[in-house]
Write a protein that holds these residues in place. Structure first.
Motif, PDB file in Angstrom:
ATOM      1  N   UNK B  29       0.738  -1.188  -0.016  1.00  0.00           N
ATOM      2  CA  UNK B  29      -0.054   0.114   0.065  1.00  0.00           C
ATOM      3  C   UNK B  29       0.836   1.316  -0.127  1.00  0.00           C
ATOM      4  N   UNK B  30       1.985   1.266   0.703  1.00  0.00           N
ATOM      5  CA  UNK B  30       2.809   2.435   0.818  1.00  0.00           C
ATOM      6  C   UNK B  30       3.317   2.701  -0.417  1.00  0.00           C
ATOM      7  N   UNK B  31       3.919   1.484  -1.214  1.00  0.00           N
ATOM      8  CA  UNK B  31       4.565   2.004  -2.573  1.00  0.00           C
ATOM      9  C   UNK B  31       3.507   2.340  -3.484  1.00  0.00           C
ATOM     10  N   UNK B  32       2.128   2.020  -3.529  1.00  0.00           N
ATOM     11  CA  UNK B  32       1.209   2.591  -4.185  1.00  0.00           C
ATOM     12  C   UNK B  32       1.020   3.774  -4.025  1.00  0.00           C
ATOM     13  N   UNK B  33       0.928   4.353  -2.602  1.00  0.00           N
ATOM     14  CA  UNK B  33       0.660   5.568  -2.488  1.00  0.00           C
ATOM     15  C   UNK B  33       1.793   6.619  -2.627  1.00  0.00           C
ATOM     16  N   UNK B  34       2.965   6.093  -2.509  1.00  0.00           N
ATOM     17  CA  UNK B  34       3.984   6.895  -2.826  1.00  0.00           C
ATOM     18  C   UNK B  34       3.796   7.422  -4.254  1.00  0.00           C
ATOM     19  N   UNK B  35       3.551   6.563  -5.048  1.00  0.00           N
ATOM     20  CA  UNK B  35       3.380   6.913  -6.651  1.00  0.00           C
ATOM     21  C   UNK B  35       2.349   7.922  -6.830  1.00  0.00           C
ATOM     22  N   UNK B 181       4.502  10.040 -10.789  1.00  0.00           N
ATOM     23  CA  UNK B 181       5.657   9.660 -10.170  1.00  0.00           C
ATOM     24  C   UNK B 181       6.183   8.686 -11.346  1.00  0.00           C
ATOM     25  N   UNK B 182       7.553   8.903 -11.738  1.00  0.00           N
ATOM     26  CA  UNK B 182       8.033   8.003 -12.557  1.00  0.00           C
ATOM     27  C   UNK B 182       9.578   7.406 -11.805  1.00  0.00           C
ATOM     28  N   UNK B 183       9.900   6.112 -12.050  1.00  0.00           N
ATOM     29  CA  UNK B 183      10.915   5.608 -11.518  1.00  0.00           C
ATOM     30  C   UNK B 183      12.033   5.131 -12.735  1.00  0.00           C
ATOM     31  N   UNK B 184      13.447   5.552 -12.764  1.00  0.00           N
ATOM     32  CA  UNK B 184      14.420   5.168 -13.540  1.00  0.00           C
ATOM     33  C   UNK B 184      15.104   4.023 -12.665  1.00  0.00           C
ATOM     34  N   UNK B 185      14.899   2.743 -13.169  1.00  0.00           N
ATOM     35  CA  UNK B 185      15.516   1.649 -12.566  1.00  0.00           C
ATOM     36  C   UNK B 185      16.853   1.186 -13.021  1.00  0.00           C
ATOM     37  N   UNK B 186      17.911   1.161 -12.371  1.00  0.00           N
ATOM     38  CA  UNK B 186      19.587   0.902 -12.746  1.00  0.00           C
ATOM     39  C   UNK B 186      19.794  -0.365 -12.232  1.00  0.00           C
TER      40      UNK B 186
END
Lengths: 417, 417
Positions: B29-35, B181-186
């Protein structure tokens, strides 16, 4: 009567609140504490924010006797757990020489040490230092205002190892009573059935006590006794344990084991036997679970992930006509897979899984239809219908548990199907 | 300015405090909310105890605007979350006709319904009902005393699916601002290096913002913008994203992807290619991770878990003399494994892992020494030294990430070694 120690675990870290990391520390500490009869009443997670952490500590002081923190002991400016906890209990941080020496050793050894590293050697006055053999940040414990406070670093590997080696012995000393707990682990019977079976006794018991718990794919019955000595507690548990084991019969796969695969390793080692696995829908998960356990290589030859019919035919040597006729998800293919992988890898036992883990079906079977096989002197195949509403990961895990259950039953000379 | 919604997640369940279950609900839930830009400030775990839960709700009312509960909505006498939350906000529970009908449907359908099942259809007056399509207990939401309260069942599958389908849209409506929010994964670069690279910009930015986060074996850079519309927020993110991607270069494996293997699946599908894996120390984990993703069968042929030299020789056909001469953990054996499994399974790409995951060494190499191979038109082998202090599970996971990284680089035409 011994004091009841209500415990709160406060985990500090913004990464937990963002959902980037799972709070396994609180789970693992809770599990270890429940086994020595210390009741964890609350878990709290708070970010790297000293005011908010301070508020959480004030709440914990009101409702808990033992406060355990995880996280926030590192060298960066975010790491403020020690500062906040010391100040909440009116303690100063003082330099700890031994820990300072450790940091100098690192520097001499050429390790990169940030200018802030020395902060790690600043610890609450009069505390017991928990030296960190698994990382750099030390933990500590102190008693103040009638409370016991313990602090551990956040990385799970460090936290769990330190808690086990240093935290548990520290907490055990608090009690004049010894609490001993053992668990009977079962597969093939649900928590509610176990609860129903023992309901009358459980309602009457006060010491020892008995309680069933569900895990995702199996369940356990925990028996706990309190006494003046560990020996005495063990003696109180023994007859209850024997009686419960006898009533639960074949369902029991082990006492105080973490997983069914762990028990299977013990049985294989005892019998000097080894196995190999042919996996379709579990896609390597049976091998992975087994090889998660150090020392698996003594009893595990290897296996084939026959995710496609082509691999079933080319690597395992199964007749493509059979696959065509019966379908990849079938009794016959499961049987062949188990037998072929046993031969191919030169193992004593071959096991196999072929089924539909979903979410998509194959137009023939329902999702959750799985055939699991075991080939030894004879070949046995179980047909499972795990439920169309189940997740892919549940179906994979449950299929694996059935494979391990068949192996356990075979190795113990029990009925396999 | 839009209101900041501080959120607390209260997870209810004694099994969480006993460590039998991990609190993945709060993480997910936290991950979805942070987005969507909603800040989770606290996680609390409390047992199935109405007084203690009530106290936790009173604390949450003081420090949070949104209170989300998980667990305690089922039919047993332990399940008291709805009762406690309703009473904490002075609301009555009333019978919900639609949910009562659902329960009657179950009974008619011959499903076992306990006498308490009807309690599930009792919901706080005036609430929004979240019908549970993944289980039986409905969730709900209401607003009272200036707070927003949402309740979800505990089983992770139900909780996460319901939160995504019903909770997120409900919460998005609260805000007159849209947060994107978008994330760049490395892979192959650490969080601190990324932090260092962008430190100056990050200090100057206010909207959009940019923040790096570490995961166990890789890291990500999250870019978040607030605006009147999603479209506008996307427009604000785009140039920052382009600039960051350009500076991070080859390290970037994907945008908004969960795992590197997910990205590899996309690339394989786009190129109509498939792979096979020969695994020693990862023991099936590469195959397992890949086949965790639905639809993997289109691009994954299968593989061999060559945990013993016997299987390397018999199944993969590697010359035992080579293994004897070079050792199982060697460049040469990794190369052969990748080439052989490619041929054997009829795949376009063969990958391999052989190494020491520990805790025991082999007397020759340090723990953490791993060779990972990729065979396609040519064969490439990376030699890794992952650190003697690393856990078995880290070494296995990191080795897998290197395999996936090599595949990604191969499929994108980048340097592989």
């Amino acid at each position: 009567m011994s004091k009841v120690y209500n415990t709160e675990i406060i985990s500090v870290g913004t990464e937990l609140l963002l959902g980037h990391v799972t709070n396994t520390d609180a789970r693992d500490i809770s599990e270890m504490l429940s086994k020595i009869g210390i009741n964890v009443k609350y878990h709290t997670v708070v970010g790297d924010n000293p005011e908010k952490l301070r508020d959480c500590v004030e709440i914990a002081k009101k409702r808990a006797d033992i406060i355990i923190t995880t996280g926030g002991l590192g060298p960066t400016c975010d790491d403020l757990t020690k500062q906040v906890l010391a100040s909440a209990f009116g303690l100063e941080l003082v330099e700890n020489k031994a820990e300072m020496d450790t940091i100098y050793e690192y520097i001499k050894g050429g390790k990169k040490v940030t200018p802030n590293n020395y902060i790690q050697a600043m610890l609450p006055e009069g505390c017991t230092v928990f030296h960190n053999d698994w990382g750099t940040a030390p933990g500590c414990a102190f008693e103040a205002e009638g409370k016991t406070v313990l602090m551990f670093p956040g990385p799970p590997k460090e936290c769990v190892a330190m808690f086990k080696a240093l935290g548990l012995p520290y907490l055990k000393k608090l009690s004049d009573e010894q609490i001993v707990s053992h668990s009977i682990h079962m597969f093939g019977i649900g928590e509610s059935a176990v609860d129903y079976m023992f309901r009358d006794e459980m309602n009457k018991m006060s010491n020892p006590t008995m309680a069933p718990y569900a895990k995702e794919c199996d369940c356990l019955l925990q028996i706990t006794a309190k006494a003046k000595s560990e020996e005495e507690a063990e003696k109180m548990i023994a007859p209850v344990m024997e009686e419960a084991k006898a009533r639960l019969g074949d369902y029991v796969y082990g006492i105080d084991v973490d997983t069914i695969e762990q028990r299977v390793i013990e049985l294989l080692k005892a019998k000097h036997m080894c196995f190999a696995a042919a996996e379709s829908c579990t896609g390597g998960d049976i091998a992975r679970r087994f090889t998660d356990i150090p020392g698996a290589s003594a009893v595990f030859k290897g296996g084939v992930v026959s995710y496609t019919n082509e691999v079933k035919a080319k690597v395992l040597g199964i007749d493509p006509a059979l696959i065509e006729e019966k379908g990849a998800v079938s009794y016959e293919v499961a049987k062949e897979m188990a037998e072929r992988v046993k031969e191919l890898c030169g193992a004593d036992i071959g096991v196999s899984v072929t089924g539909l883990a979903g979410p998509d079906g194959d137009g023939v079977h329902e999702v959750g239809t799985v055939f699991v096989g075991l080939a030894a002197d004879k070949t046995y195949v179980r047909e499972l219908h795990l439920g169309t509403y189940r997740t892919r990961s549940f179906i994979r895990q449950m299929s694996g548990n059935h494979v391990y259950d068949m192996m356990r039953r075979y190795l113990c000379g029990l009925d396999i199907l």
